[in-house]
Design a protein around this motif. Structure first.
Motif: not given
Lengths: 267, 370
Positions: A213-214, B127, B103, A107, B106, A101, A103, B95-96, B121-125, B98-100
């Protein structure tokens, strides 16, 4: 002589002098743990093998070795073993869910830079590998918490055998919660020790809080810390319930069996 | 306070905490509050699939996907504009991932004749915040008062260490080990007094923890000097922008604080309790009890720190092995620093056992003399 071998010799001498036979056993178990991790990683290189399943099996071996080899095979260690495995199953599901979730599988940019000369595409599922890492970071603490709840519960039962299942469960919860802060500290400080380099880097580069945080590398660590905290909390009710169930169900069977139980405890 | 019942106070605190978390969650959802460009993925188109085979065979092990995103910028002066981006990921996701569609990611913007961007980077703050809330919930519901203590001490320790690192960066030339040493003394004294008050038992635990840590660091630093750090590969700390050596030794100290404190408290409090219940007990049997407890906890304590350190090396170890590096080389490149950490903490744990017994016995005697 290398640094590692000298430190290992010093630890071996200290453990055998201060710990006696149990110290020697503890040192041996540490060697077993090293080999379990190496074997697990070797099996993981096969893309057909699921890293999570391998880790689950490794956890069983690790907690078996920690509990039965150091503390002997008895009623108490058997319950601790069962509680550890049950808690790990729940925890594995939670950890994998949050790894997916948030992600944080695979690495981070920082690590990929260092590994630039290597190839990455071998079909080994690196999302599962990160889940495995988090599971294994926690297994030691969960096992420790389980045995530390079972032992005092047996002791309390010995002093008052008329306690109901609920009373026993509640006293187990109290014992476990008293240990919570110190167990969490033991684990968290160990994490901080190994994350220190990373923290220094983040301060050095002047990262903003929203970047921190990201960032995958940082969030991996937050997920590890938070879910291992959840693990050492969850193991307490599981262990307390199993112990209370075990103690009261043996009692109700028949007079002879409870007689044997009492004899075994007082031995 | 103000005659408010304890229960009411508790619900006021928890509801304001909940409202605070919800507000932060929504603030994190507002892209314009972020400086870095954020895009939302509107459409994903597969361009190419490359099947990766195992060495010298036609067994497919992995699939690499080249995709094109259509994305809408959520902030910066180009807010609302759509752009296309290239992206590559594989089934194994080393490393990378998959995306939906939907999403948030950044990106770095390239402002040429047409606007393009690359994924950072994925935005995950958000979560992370949800996970933190779940952690709080479980800690407070299952752990109650003690769970609250654990959370508070986590926050306290993180802030002290962040302060120490801040000082280290702000004043070039200061030793990080020295700063962390001071931080360690402060954290030990405050946490132990907070947990069990200003008593002889607490004093004994503080003295044992600090002596145990000092002995551990002396031995480890001595060994590092004597062996010239032979066999240690600092490459894995390559992400560091400064000399890894200093950061590594400070990390050794920090990593062991919790375990050493645990040993000191466990042995100290049990010995004080035994002494209280049996005031006439002689020193010899008190020492014997302490030793038995020490032997009981030694194995599991070393196991806890061992796994906390070692498991982090698994991903890189795997990459080395997958690239056909020998096991010996892979281990020596990836395992050495973590093994030193684990062994050094182990030495700290074991040495703290006799130290705690010594201080507990001495301090239980102090009361008798008067």
């Amino acid at each position: 002589m290398t640094t590692i071998s000298l430190l290992a010799i010093i630890l071996f001498i200290l453990m055998s002098v201060i710990g006696g036979k149990k110290g020697l056993l503890s040192f041996t178990v540490m060697l077993i743990h090293v080999s379990v991790i190496i074997v697990a990683v070797l099996i993981m290189t096969d893309p057909a093998a699921s890293p999570i399943i391998i880790t689950l099996l490794a956890s069983v071996v690790i907690s078996y070795a920690t509990l039965f080899l150091i503390n002997g095979k008895n009623e108490k260690t058997k319950i601790s073993f069962l509680a550890t495995i049950a808690t790990m199953m729940v925890l594995i599901a939670m950890i994998h869910f949050f790894v997916l979730w948030t992600r944080v599988g695979g690495f981070s940019t920082e690590e990929v830079e260092e590994l630039a000369i290597y190839s990455f595409y071998f079909g080994v599922n690196f999302t599962e590998v990160i889940t495995s890492v988090i599971i294994l970071s926690t297994i030691g603490a969960v096992t420790d918490e389980a045995i530390s709840v079972v032992s005092p519960m047996y002791e309390l039962y010995r002093h008052n055998q008329n306690q109901s299942k609920k009373e026993l469960f509640m006293s187990g919860m109290r014992v476990g919660m008293d240990l919570l802060s110190t167990s969490a500290n033991t684990l968290f400080f160990a994490f901080f020790g190994s994350y220190l380099a990373l923290l220094v880097r983040f301060f050095d580069m002047g990262y903003q809080i929203s970047e921190v945080l990201n960032a995958k590398v940082f969030v991996q660590e937050i997920v590890t810390i938070l879910l291992s905290g959840v693990g050492i909390v969850l193991v307490v009710p599981v262990t307390a319930y199993l112990t209370a169930y075990r103690l009261t169900s043996t009692r109700s069977k028949s007079d002879t069996s409870s007689y044997h139980l009492v004899r075994r405890i007082f031995k | 306070m103000w005659g408010v019942k304890r229960r009411t106070k508790k619900s006021i605190v928890s509801s304001s905490l909940l409202i605070g978390l919800i507000i932060i969650y929504f603030l994190m959802g507002i892209s314009t509050l972020y400086e870095r460009p954020i895009v939302e993925l509107v459409d994903i188109k597969h361009v190419e699939e490359i099947v990766v085979n195992a060495d010298n065979s036609d067994v497919a092990v992995d699939v690499i996907y080249d995709v094109t995103f259509k994305a809408r910028l959520e902030n910066t002066k180009h807010r609302g504009e759509t752009l296309t981006m290239q992206y590559t990921y594989s089934d194994s996701a080393p490393y990378h991932s998959a995306f939906d569609v939907g999403d948030k990611v950044f990106v770095t913007l390239r402002e040429g004749s047409i606007l393009t961007a690359e994924v950072i980077e994925v935005k995950r703050d958000q979560e992370v915040l949800i996970l933190f809330s779940l952690f709080l919930l479980i800690m407070l519901v299952v752990g109650q008062r003690q769970g609250l203590f654990a959370v508070l001490s986590l926050i306290f320790h993180v802030s002290i260490m962040a302060g120490a690192i801040y000082l280290f960066i702000a004043r070039p030339g200061t030793s990080l080990l020295l700063l962390m040493g001071i931080a360690a003394i402060f954290m030990t004294v405050v946490s132990l007094i907070f947990v069990s008050g200003l008593t002889k038992k607490t004093l004994s635990a503080i003295l044992s923890t600090l002596t145990g840590l000092a002995l551990m660091m002396t031995i480890t630093l001595l060994v590092l000097r004597l062996t010239n750090q032979q066999g240690l590969r600092f490459e894995e700390m390559g992400l560091l922008t400064r000399h890894p050596d200093a950061v590594f030794t400070a990390g050794l100290l920090i990593g062991a604080i919790g375990a050493v404190m645990d040993v000191a408290v466990t042995i100290g409090s049990t010995l004080f309790q035994i002494k209280e219940e049996h005031p006439m007990i002689n020193t010899k049997s008190l020492v014997a009890s302490g030793r038995r407890i020490g032997q009981d906890i030694m194995g599991t304590m070393t196991t806890i720190v061992f796994f906390a350190y070692i498991s982090g090396t698994i991903p890189t170890l795997l990459i080395y092995l997958l690239n056909d590096a020998s096991l010996g080389y892979s281990l020596s490149m990836n395992f050495s620093l973590e093994l030193v950490r684990a062994l050094s903490s182990g030495i700290g744990i074991v040495l703290t056992i006799p130290v705690s017994i010594l201080f507990a016995v001495l301090l239980t005697k102090v009361g008798e003399a008067t």
